[in-house]
Design a protein around this motif. Sequence first.
Motif, short mmCIF file in Angstrom:
data_model
loop_
_atom_site.label_atom_id
_atom_site.label_comp_id
_atom_site.label_asym_id
_atom_site.label_seq_id
_atom_site.Cartn_x
_atom_site.Cartn_y
_atom_site.Cartn_z
N GLN A 69 0.77 -1.24 0.00
CA GLN A 69 0.00 0.00 0.00
C GLN A 69 0.81 1.30 0.00
O GLN A 69 0.26 2.35 -0.27
N VAL A 70 2.11 1.25 0.29
CA VAL A 70 2.87 2.50 0.38
C VAL A 70 3.42 2.88 -1.00
O VAL A 70 4.18 2.11 -1.60
N ASP A 71 3.05 4.06 -1.48
CA ASP A 71 3.55 4.54 -2.77
C ASP A 71 4.95 5.12 -2.57
O ASP A 71 5.11 6.23 -2.03
N LEU A 72 5.96 4.40 -3.00
CA LEU A 72 7.33 4.82 -2.71
C LEU A 72 7.75 6.07 -3.48
O LEU A 72 8.69 6.76 -3.08
N THR A 73 7.04 6.38 -4.57
CA THR A 73 7.45 7.55 -5.35
C THR A 73 7.17 8.85 -4.59
O THR A 73 7.63 9.91 -4.99
N ARG A 74 6.41 8.77 -3.51
CA ARG A 74 6.09 9.97 -2.74
C ARG A 74 7.03 10.17 -1.56
O ARG A 74 6.81 11.06 -0.74
N HIS A 75 8.05 9.34 -1.41
CA HIS A 75 8.91 9.43 -0.22
C HIS A 75 10.37 9.57 -0.61
O HIS A 75 10.76 9.21 -1.72
N ASP A 76 11.16 10.12 0.32
CA ASP A 76 12.59 10.27 0.02
C ASP A 76 13.39 9.15 0.68
O ASP A 76 12.84 8.30 1.38
N GLU A 77 14.71 9.18 0.45
CA GLU A 77 15.56 8.06 0.86
C GLU A 77 15.41 7.72 2.34
O GLU A 77 15.26 6.55 2.71
N ALA A 78 15.49 8.76 3.19
CA ALA A 78 15.48 8.50 4.62
C ALA A 78 14.14 7.91 5.05
O ALA A 78 14.10 6.96 5.86
N GLU A 79 13.05 8.43 4.50
CA GLU A 79 11.73 7.90 4.86
C GLU A 79 11.61 6.44 4.43
O GLU A 79 11.11 5.60 5.19
N ILE A 80 12.08 6.16 3.22
CA ILE A 80 11.97 4.79 2.70
C ILE A 80 12.81 3.84 3.55
O ILE A 80 12.38 2.74 3.88
N ALA A 81 14.00 4.32 3.95
CA ALA A 81 14.84 3.48 4.80
C ALA A 81 14.14 3.19 6.12
O ALA A 81 14.18 2.07 6.63
N MET A 82 13.47 4.20 6.67
CA MET A 82 12.79 4.02 7.95
C MET A 82 11.58 3.11 7.84
O MET A 82 11.16 2.50 8.81
N MET A 83 10.98 3.03 6.63
CA MET A 83 9.84 2.11 6.45
C MET A 83 10.29 0.66 6.48
O MET A 83 9.48 -0.23 6.69
N GLY A 84 11.58 0.46 6.22
CA GLY A 84 12.08 -0.91 6.27
C GLY A 84 12.63 -1.44 4.96
O GLY A 84 12.46 -2.61 4.64
N ILE A 85 13.26 -0.55 4.19
CA ILE A 85 13.96 -1.03 3.00
C ILE A 85 15.44 -0.71 3.18
O ILE A 85 15.82 0.44 3.34
N GLY A 86 16.26 -1.74 3.18
CA GLY A 86 17.70 -1.55 3.34
C GLY A 86 18.41 -1.85 2.05
O GLY A 86 17.89 -2.59 1.21
N ARG A 87 19.58 -1.27 1.88
CA ARG A 87 20.24 -1.39 0.59
C ARG A 87 21.74 -1.55 0.77
O ARG A 87 22.35 -0.84 1.56
#
Lengths: 248, 410
Positions: A69-87
Motif C-alpha cells: 500500500q505505500v507509494d514509494l514515489t512519494r517518499h525520500d531516501e530517509a523515509e523509505i529506509a525508515m519504512m524498512g527497506i535496506g540497501r
Amino acid sequence: MSKSNTILYLDGVSVSFDGFRAINNLSLVLDKGEMRAIIGPNGAGKTTMMDIVTGKTRPDEGEVFFDGQVDLTRHDEAEIAMMGIGRKFQKPTVFESHTIEENLMLALKGPRSIFPALFHRQSAAEARQIDDILGIIRLGDKRRELAANLSHGQKQWLEIGMLLAQDPKLLLVDEPVAGMTDAETEETARLLRDIARDHSVIVVEHDMHFVRELGVKVTCLHEGSVLSEGTLDFVSADERVVEVYLGR
Amino acid sequence: MSGRFFAAGADRRIAITIFVLLAVAVIVPLLNLAVSPTSAFYVPSYIVALTGKYLCYALLALSLDLVWGYCGILSLGHGAFFALGGYAMGMYLMRQIGSRGVYGNPILPDFMVFLNYKELPWFWTGFDHFWFAGLMVLAVPGLLAFIFGWFAFRSRVTGVYLSIITQAMTYALLLAFFRNDMGFGGNNGLTDFKDILGFNVQADATRSALFAASAIMLALAVVITWAIVGSKYGKLLMAVRDAESRTRFLGWRAENIKLFAFTVSAVMAGIAGALYVPQVGIINPGEFEPSNSIEVVIWAAVGGRGTIVGPIIGALLVNAGKSWFTGVLPEFWLFALGGLFVAVTLLLPKGIIGMWDSWRGNARALRAASLAEEAGTEVGIASATSKPARSPARNPGEWSWSDPEPQAAE
Ligand SMILES: Nc1ncnc2c1ncn2[C@@H]1O[C@H](COP(=O)(O)OP(=O)(O)OP(=O)(O)O)[C@@H](O)[C@H]1O
Ligand SMILES: [Mg+2]
C-alpha cells in the motif's frame, strides 16, 4: 494484478536520463518473504531499479508500491529506509574513518533524530545486538579496527552487517560477492539464505555459480525491462537470455 | 591498533589544550596586573590585547573546524557570523557611550546624529542591556546560519557550489553594511567605545578580563566541540562527510545533521566576534570581506582540520606571523599567506598536527622495528631463507608483479 500480498510491486516503471531510457516499462513483483535473484548484462538497469525503489531516482512514470500500500514515489531516501527497506551498494560503501563497531552502531535500528544521537549512551541490548551481528559477519576480532583497513570482501560483509543492524523488511543487495574468493562467495550465499528466512530479499549478481547456490527464482533484466523470469534452469535455457547475456 | 593509539593521543592533546587555556586565562592577567612593569615577568598591556585578539581568531577557526573538518562543509563565509556577533556587541558598546559622544546626544550614537536620524531605529532597541546584546550575539548568527543552511542543505547544495554561496552570503552582507541607511554606521562602522558593563574598555584590568574571557570561552568551546565530536551525533557528522548517501539509506537525515553543526558553529563564530570587538575597539563592514573568511580556512588548513587543536594552533601561528610580517615587510604579507597556503596544501595536507602525528607514528614504528630486529634476528633469517629468493627487480614494475597480495577490485 493484486498488490495485497506483495512486499514490492513495480508496474510500468520507466525512467530516462537525458533521453536514454535506463528503465523501460518495467514490471516486477516480489511476494512477502520471497528472495529473488536478478541478473542481466551491464547497463541493464539493475542498479537503477534499486535507485527507484530506495527513492534516489524518481521514475518518470509507473507505480512503485511497498508492502502492498505505500507509494514509494512519494517518499525520500530517509523515509523509505525508515519504512524498512535496506540497501547494499554495488561498490561497498562503509564509513571508512569509523571502526567496524561504530559502523554497526550508526546502522542499528532506533530513533533517527539529532538530540537522541547527541546524548546517546550504548545500552546493553544494543551492545548485544552488535555482538550478534559481528558474529554473523565474522568480524568480531576486528571490531575496533577502522573500516578503511578491511579487504574488499570484508567491506561487503560489513555492509551486509549494517543492513542486518537496520533490521529492514526488504533488503536490496547489489552485487554482494564481487571481489570475494570462492569460499567467501559460498559463505555469503549461506548467509543470504539465512537472512531470507525472515526477510524479503532482492539480490543482483553476475556470478552464476552464486545465483545457483541461492536456489531462488531468477529475473533477467535487459535494456530496462524483464527479459525472462523463472527458475535458473528455465532462464538460462531461454534463447534470448543466452544471446544477450550468458552466451557472451 | 595505530588508529586507537592516535585517538588516545588526540584526546590527551585536547585535554592539555583545555588545561593550557585555563592556566593562561589566570596567569597572563596576573603577570600584567600584579607584576611591576620593570620585572622580567611583566606582560605588557599591548601583548594582552594582541593575544586576546588571537584567541578570538582561534575560536573562529575552531568553529570552522566543526563544519569543515568534521562534516566536510567548506564554508567560505564564516567571517560573516563573526562580524554579526561583533556588530551585536558593538551596538551594546555604542549605547554605553550615552551622552559622552561628540554630539552629546544621550540616545543616538554620533553617526546617527550626523546622518540626521530623529530617533533610534527599532532594531537598536534593547541593545542598551548587556543581556539582550549577549542574546543577539548568539541568536543573529545562529538564525542566519539556520535559515541559510535550511535552504542550502535541503536542496542538497554541496561541495564547491556550497562554498560559493557562503562566499556570496558574506559579500552580500558586506555591501549591505556599507550602506549608511542600514543604520549600522556604514563605512565607518561602530567605534569610540567607552565602557563595557561599566568598566572602561581601555583600562588594563578590563583588557585583562576580556583576555581571560576569551581564553575561557575558547576552552569551553573546545570542551563542547570535543563532546559533540565524540558523541554518536559526531560519528554521524563524519559519516555524512565520508559517505553522505550511505547515511540517507540508513534512514538518517543528512541535511538535519549538517544544519545542526552549521548552526552551532555559527553561534561559536558569533561569540568570537563579540569578544573581539571590545578588544580591538572597532567593528566595520571590512569584517565581512570575503578574504577574511578565506583566511580562516587557511588557519584551519595550516593547523590541521578535523583535529580541534590544529585550527587553534594554526590561527595563533598564522596571526603571530602576520603581526610580525606586517611590521617588517607589510607589502609581502599577502604573498606570504598565499605561499603558505600552497605549501601546506602540497606538503602538509593534514596540517601541522597531521605532520606531528605521522612523525610520531614513524618514530614509534622505527623503534618497534629496531626492537623486533634485536629480538628476532634468527627468526628473520629463517623466514627469509624459507621464502623463494627474489632476484633483484630489473624494472620497478616487477616487484608488484610478483606480489602475491590480492588486489581489491574497484
Ligand atoms: N544518474 C544517471 N545518469 C545518467 N545515466 C545513468 C544514471 N544512472 C544510470 N544511468 C545509465 O543507466 C543505465 C543502467 O545503469 P545501471 O547502473 O542500472 O546498470 P546495471 O544493470 O546496474 O549494470 P552493472 O551490471 O554494470 O552494474 C546505464 O547505461 C547507465 O549509464
Ligand atoms: Mg549495477
